[in-house]
Design a protein around this motif. Structure first.
Motif, mmCIF file in Angstrom:
data_model
loop_
_atom_site.group_PDB
_atom_site.id
_atom_site.type_symbol
_atom_site.label_atom_id
_atom_site.label_comp_id
_atom_site.label_asym_id
_atom_site.label_seq_id
_atom_site.Cartn_x
_atom_site.Cartn_y
_atom_site.Cartn_z
ATOM 1 N N ILE A 1 -14.373 22.622 11.694
ATOM 2 C CA ILE A 1 -14.548 24.002 11.234
ATOM 3 C C ILE A 1 -15.693 24.658 12.015
ATOM 4 O O ILE A 1 -15.603 25.814 12.416
ATOM 5 N N GLN A 2 -16.775 23.882 12.253
ATOM 6 C CA GLN A 2 -17.877 24.384 13.083
ATOM 7 C C GLN A 2 -17.367 24.862 14.437
ATOM 8 O O GLN A 2 -17.716 25.939 14.913
ATOM 9 N N GLU A 3 -16.512 24.043 15.039
ATOM 10 C CA GLU A 3 -15.969 24.401 16.360
ATOM 11 C C GLU A 3 -15.176 25.689 16.298
ATOM 12 O O GLU A 3 -15.264 26.541 17.184
ATOM 13 N N MET A 4 -14.391 25.836 15.220
ATOM 14 C CA MET A 4 -13.608 27.071 15.060
ATOM 15 C C MET A 4 -14.526 28.277 14.954
ATOM 16 O O MET A 4 -14.237 29.341 15.511
ATOM 17 N N ILE A 5 -15.645 28.114 14.235
ATOM 18 C CA ILE A 5 -16.586 29.224 14.065
ATOM 19 C C ILE A 5 -17.202 29.585 15.414
ATOM 20 O O ILE A 5 -17.302 30.766 15.767
ATOM 21 N N GLU A 6 -17.521 28.561 16.185
ATOM 22 C CA GLU A 6 -18.152 28.807 17.488
ATOM 23 C C GLU A 6 -17.208 29.544 18.443
ATOM 24 O O GLU A 6 -17.654 30.297 19.306
ATOM 25 N N GLU A 7 -15.917 29.329 18.267
ATOM 26 C CA GLU A 7 -14.953 30.026 19.134
ATOM 27 C C GLU A 7 -14.846 31.509 18.794
ATOM 28 O O GLU A 7 -14.276 32.283 19.549
ATOM 29 N N GLN A 8 -15.375 31.911 17.631
ATOM 30 C CA GLN A 8 -15.455 33.309 17.219
ATOM 31 C C GLN A 8 -14.111 34.020 17.172
ATOM 32 O O GLN A 8 -14.042 35.237 17.340
ATOM 33 N N PRO B 1 -13.978 34.175 11.359
ATOM 34 C CA PRO B 1 -15.166 33.314 11.482
ATOM 35 C C PRO B 1 -16.083 33.434 10.261
ATOM 36 O O PRO B 1 -16.646 32.430 9.807
ATOM 37 N N ASP B 2 -16.193 34.639 9.686
ATOM 38 C CA ASP B 2 -17.022 34.814 8.478
ATOM 39 C C ASP B 2 -16.434 34.051 7.285
ATOM 40 O O ASP B 2 -17.174 33.438 6.517
ATOM 41 N N ASP B 3 -15.091 34.110 7.156
ATOM 42 C CA ASP B 3 -14.427 33.333 6.091
ATOM 43 C C ASP B 3 -14.783 31.858 6.237
ATOM 44 O O ASP B 3 -15.082 31.170 5.261
ATOM 45 N N LEU B 4 -14.710 31.375 7.476
ATOM 46 C CA LEU B 4 -14.960 29.951 7.736
ATOM 47 C C LEU B 4 -16.409 29.581 7.414
ATOM 48 O O LEU B 4 -16.676 28.517 6.848
ATOM 49 N N LYS B 5 -17.334 30.509 7.742
ATOM 50 C CA LYS B 5 -18.753 30.237 7.451
ATOM 51 C C LYS B 5 -18.974 30.085 5.945
ATOM 52 O O LYS B 5 -19.662 29.150 5.507
ATOM 53 N N SER B 6 -18.406 31.023 5.192
ATOM 54 C CA SER B 6 -18.628 30.952 3.743
ATOM 55 C C SER B 6 -17.909 29.734 3.150
ATOM 56 O O SER B 6 -18.395 29.102 2.200
ATOM 57 N N LEU B 7 -16.801 29.383 3.754
ATOM 58 C CA LEU B 7 -16.062 28.189 3.317
ATOM 59 C C LEU B 7 -16.935 26.929 3.496
ATOM 60 O O LEU B 7 -17.014 26.078 2.617
#
Ligand SMILES: [Zn+2]
Length: 293
Positions: A256-263, A281-287
């Protein structure tokens, strides 16, 4: 006419039986997964069998899963059914193409090849019931028959059929399960075996206009059949953003971190109905934050 299933008893409760017409739910599966004819037939037979096995369960929340893992090009498929006629499923490989088999029929056995059928029943106990058998013909009806005989010790006859139109949409689908109770008299067993042997093709009977009622009457008519229940059945997916989120969390923090980094937003498709869920990416961060709590 919508899809439906019936339950029946015959020969003073020595025989119990189920029958289904499943054309619409199999066609829905074909549309969701864009399956080739042989995979439509394979998945359709498994969905049709699962719907009837689901009806055998007693609890409202009981959930049945049939899973095939196999060595053929199809690789495998998974279907689930509840006790109220809701079924869904997906193939591992939707677009297998094979020439017809020696009988000129869709080569479901060839597409699946040797493998294992797992039957998982979640009946609200601590542990689900799991039964496993080796595929016998990989044509599915025979494999279910073998499962009933070896894992549940219930002698059964299973017929499943899916027939395609020329444009590869589903023309007919349906089936039956007939089971002998432990106290069945030998004379009944023998007479029933003869009647079942007369049923050569479920799809032929459906083409001739058979309904679940007439399917069972044809085999069980002379045994004093009584239809005890009739329920609608359909392809039903109960996915939700919440469920998909749980699945996403289960892939792990690092991914999930990697997905966030890909923006970039991440698209997740439900494997049963192809509904798309988008996570920014914001959804993933809060997740991630919530999953750490
Ligand atoms: Zn879904």
């Amino acid at each position: 006419m919508k899809d439906y299933m019936i339950r029946a008893v015959a020969a003073n409760n020595q025989i119990r039986a189920f029958a289904i017409t499943s054309k619409h739910l199999v066609e829905q599966a074909r549309v969701y997964h864009n399956t080739s004819p042989v995979i439509t037939a394979a998945l359709g037979r498994l969905l049709t069998g699962a719907a009837m096995m689901g009806m055998m369960m007693k609890g409202e929340k009981d959930l049945l899963t049939l899973q095939i893992k196999c060595g053929g090009a199809a690789k495998g498929m998974t279907v689930t059914a509840d006790s109220q006629g809701n079924v869904k499923g997906y193939p591992q490989v939707p677009d297998v193409m094979l020439p017809p088999n020696a009988k000129g029929k869709l080569d479901v056995g060839g597409a699946l090849g040797p493998g294992i059928l797992s039957v998982i029943k979640d009946m609200g106990m601590k542990e689900p019931y799991v039964g496993q058998v080796a595929l016998q013909t990989s044509e599915i009806a025979e494999d279910m028959t073998y499962y009933f005989a070896t894992s549940e010790q219930v002698p059964s006859a299973v017929g499943l059929g899916v027939l395609m139109n020329k444009d590869n949409t589903v023309k007919q689908a349906g089936g039956f399960v007939i089971q002998l109770m432990p106290f069945t008299e030998d004379a009944v067993v023998e007479a029933l075996e003869k009647k079942v042997a007369e049923v050569t093709s479920v799809t032929d009977l459906l083409e001739q206009g058979a309904t679940p009622e007439t399917l069972l009457e044809q085999v069980l008519g002379e045994f004093g059949i009584e239809i005890t229940e009739k329920i609608p059945t359909s392809y039903h997916c109960d996915c939700s953003r919440e469920r998909v989120t749980k699945a996403l969390i289960s892939i792990g923090v690092k991914d999930i971190q990697e997905m966030i980094e890909e923006q970039e937003p991440v698209e997740v498709n439900c494997q049963f109905c192809d509904k798309q869920y988008v996570f920014t990416p914001d959804d993933l961060k809060s997740l991630l934050e919530h999953s750490r709590k």
